[in-house]
Design an enzyme around this catalytic site. Sequence first.
Site, PDB file in Angstrom:
ATOM      1  N   SER A 143      72.807  21.946  34.329  1.00 44.04           N
ATOM      2  CA  SER A 143      72.413  21.673  35.720  1.00 44.04           C
ATOM      3  C   SER A 143      71.725  20.314  35.756  1.00 44.04           C
ATOM      4  O   SER A 143      71.266  19.814  34.719  1.00 44.04           O
ATOM      5  CB  SER A 143      71.432  22.756  36.172  1.00 44.04           C
ATOM      6  OG  SER A 143      70.829  22.419  37.398  1.00 44.04           O
ATOM      7  N   TYR A 156      63.614  27.869  34.770  1.00 41.78           N
ATOM      8  CA  TYR A 156      65.041  27.588  34.985  1.00 41.78           C
ATOM      9  C   TYR A 156      65.419  26.268  34.313  1.00 41.78           C
ATOM     10  O   TYR A 156      66.418  26.178  33.585  1.00 41.78           O
ATOM     11  CB  TYR A 156      65.356  27.540  36.482  1.00 41.78           C
ATOM     12  CG  TYR A 156      66.811  27.252  36.789  1.00 41.78           C
ATOM     13  CD1 TYR A 156      67.795  28.205  36.536  1.00 41.78           C
ATOM     14  CD2 TYR A 156      67.214  26.020  37.324  1.00 41.78           C
ATOM     15  CE1 TYR A 156      69.135  27.955  36.812  1.00 41.78           C
ATOM     16  CE2 TYR A 156      68.546  25.757  37.602  1.00 41.78           C
ATOM     17  CZ  TYR A 156      69.506  26.728  37.339  1.00 41.78           C
ATOM     18  OH  TYR A 156      70.832  26.459  37.602  1.00 41.78           O
TER      19      TYR A 156
HETATM   20  N1  LIG Z   1      75.277  26.303  42.469  1.00 40.50           N
HETATM   21  C1  LIG Z   1      74.556  25.304  42.016  1.00 40.50           C
HETATM   22  O1  LIG Z   1      74.024  24.501  42.780  1.00 40.50           O
HETATM   23  C2  LIG Z   1      74.396  25.131  40.526  1.00 40.50           C
HETATM   24  C3  LIG Z   1      73.874  23.902  40.088  1.00 40.50           C
HETATM   25  C4  LIG Z   1      73.694  23.716  38.719  1.00 40.50           C
HETATM   26  C5  LIG Z   1      74.039  24.707  37.832  1.00 40.50           C
HETATM   27  N2  LIG Z   1      74.536  25.892  38.309  1.00 40.50           N
HETATM   28  C6  LIG Z   1      74.871  26.921  37.320  1.00 40.50           C
HETATM   29  O2  LIG Z   1      76.174  27.382  37.564  1.00 40.50           O
HETATM   30  C7  LIG Z   1      76.340  28.674  36.994  1.00 40.50           C
HETATM   31  C8  LIG Z   1      77.064  29.562  37.989  1.00 40.50           C
HETATM   32  O3  LIG Z   1      76.227  29.764  39.110  1.00 40.50           O
HETATM   33  P1  LIG Z   1      76.769  29.733  40.606  1.00 40.50           P
HETATM   34  O4  LIG Z   1      76.163  28.564  41.266  1.00 40.50           O
HETATM   35  O5  LIG Z   1      78.213  29.899  40.646  1.00 40.50           O
HETATM   36  O6  LIG Z   1      76.004  31.014  41.199  1.00 40.50           O
HETATM   37  P2  LIG Z   1      76.533  32.444  41.652  1.00 40.50           P
HETATM   38  O7  LIG Z   1      77.506  32.310  42.772  1.00 40.50           O
HETATM   39  O8  LIG Z   1      75.294  33.247  41.892  1.00 40.50           O
HETATM   40  O9  LIG Z   1      77.289  32.980  40.373  1.00 40.50           O
HETATM   41  C9  LIG Z   1      76.589  33.411  39.240  1.00 40.50           C
HETATM   42  C10 LIG Z   1      77.553  34.174  38.369  1.00 40.50           C
HETATM   43  O10 LIG Z   1      76.860  34.577  37.190  1.00 40.50           O
HETATM   44  C11 LIG Z   1      77.118  35.933  36.980  1.00 40.50           C
HETATM   45  N3  LIG Z   1      76.048  36.603  36.265  1.00 40.50           N
HETATM   46  C12 LIG Z   1      74.734  36.659  36.551  1.00 40.50           C
HETATM   47  N4  LIG Z   1      74.097  37.433  35.656  1.00 40.50           N
HETATM   48  C13 LIG Z   1      75.054  37.868  34.784  1.00 40.50           C
HETATM   49  C14 LIG Z   1      75.040  38.703  33.652  1.00 40.50           C
HETATM   50  N5  LIG Z   1      73.913  39.280  33.195  1.00 40.50           N
HETATM   51  N6  LIG Z   1      76.212  38.934  33.003  1.00 40.50           N
HETATM   52  C15 LIG Z   1      77.348  38.393  33.451  1.00 40.50           C
HETATM   53  N7  LIG Z   1      77.425  37.602  34.519  1.00 40.50           N
HETATM   54  C16 LIG Z   1      76.277  37.347  35.175  1.00 40.50           C
HETATM   55  C17 LIG Z   1      77.340  36.541  38.352  1.00 40.50           C
HETATM   56  O11 LIG Z   1      78.188  37.679  38.232  1.00 40.50           O
HETATM   57  P3  LIG Z   1      77.715  39.214  38.389  1.00 40.50           P
HETATM   58  O12 LIG Z   1      76.486  39.209  39.258  1.00 40.50           O
HETATM   59  O13 LIG Z   1      78.893  39.872  39.023  1.00 40.50           O
HETATM   60  O14 LIG Z   1      77.468  39.656  36.994  1.00 40.50           O
HETATM   61  C18 LIG Z   1      78.085  35.421  39.048  1.00 40.50           C
HETATM   62  O15 LIG Z   1      79.453  35.522  38.820  1.00 40.50           O
HETATM   63  C19 LIG Z   1      74.941  29.144  36.628  1.00 40.50           C
HETATM   64  O16 LIG Z   1      74.754  28.995  35.239  1.00 40.50           O
HETATM   65  C20 LIG Z   1      74.039  28.191  37.374  1.00 40.50           C
HETATM   66  O17 LIG Z   1      72.785  28.041  36.769  1.00 40.50           O
HETATM   67  C21 LIG Z   1      74.741  26.112  39.623  1.00 40.50           C
END
Ligand SMILES: NC(=O)c1ccc[n+]([C@@H]2O[C@H](COP(=O)([O-])OP(=O)(O)OC[C@H]3O[C@@H](n4cnc5c(N)ncnc54)[C@H](OP(=O)(O)O)[C@@H]3O)[C@@H](O)[C@H]2O)c1
Length: 247
Positions: A143, A156
Amino acid sequence: MSNNIEGKIVVITGASSGLGEAAARFLSAQRASVVLGARRVDRIRTLADELTGKGGKALAIKTDVTHREQVQALVDAAVQTYGRIDVMINNAGLMPQSTLERLKIDDWDRMIDVNIKGVLYGIAAALPYMKQQKAGHIINVSSVAGHKVRPGGVVYSATKHAVRVISEGLRQEVKPYNIRTTVISPGAVDTELPNSVTEPDIAENIRKVYELAIPAESFARAVAFAMTQPEDVDINEILYRPTRQEF
Ligand SMILES: NC(=O)c1ccc[n+]([C@@H]2O[C@H](COP(=O)([O-])OP(=O)(O)OC[C@H]3O[C@@H](n4cnc5c(N)ncnc54)[C@H](OP(=O)(O)O)[C@@H]3O)[C@@H](O)[C@H]2O)c1
């Protein structure tokens, strides 16, 4: 494999929403076989059905990345079904932010378990296969918070800094095995991630930051950029933000 995506076997954790789901759709449209892991199995089954219905190859395996045997089972399923694993995308993560003084220690534990240990379990599951194949690509998701820290985001940020360190160390260690490593660090992207923030004041701040969030396909394109390079080109790090994002 004309575009270096077609025919590849790609395992994605956290594929039930946001970045993981977008990557699955994008890569499947370019004829990769995708193996989807997440806890919300209904969502990944629906997505797998949709992609299969469009002529793609997709598998949905219920996976909680805090259980290493489940991550191993996800990767094993990919290899048993498709014969190998080409790309492991360690994407699952959550962001329940708060200031340290609020002592939300259960949230700290969850972030460490999912954002750090989940990534390590993904590496542990995929690496033996990739070593044997003498080929593979591990893509970890950090991130902008893996480059910076701000009040309220300490744990985080620490987990996302750890992902960068793990990725760089992995890069150096896997040189003998012809394995590529990429860490992708997005800024604000429109996903369900802000929903994991439970503190009302911090949720409000994050909501403001996410007003300028860009679509999740931005992440999918970054993944595709790294994958589509010739096999002797290793894109190690991608940092990107919404054009209007200051932090
Ligand atoms: N969106 C942003 O602005 C942003 C920016 C920088 C980095 N990121 C990173 O991108 C990644 C994906 O996040 P996102 O933005 O797509 O958010 P999201 O829409 O909330 O997706 C998060 C995903 O992680 C899964 N997850 C959470 N806990 C889990 C567990 N214990 N086991 C397996 N899967 C799990 C969730 O699936 P289930 O709940 O179905 O298990 C979901 O599919 C994360 O690592 C986040 O830190 C996001």
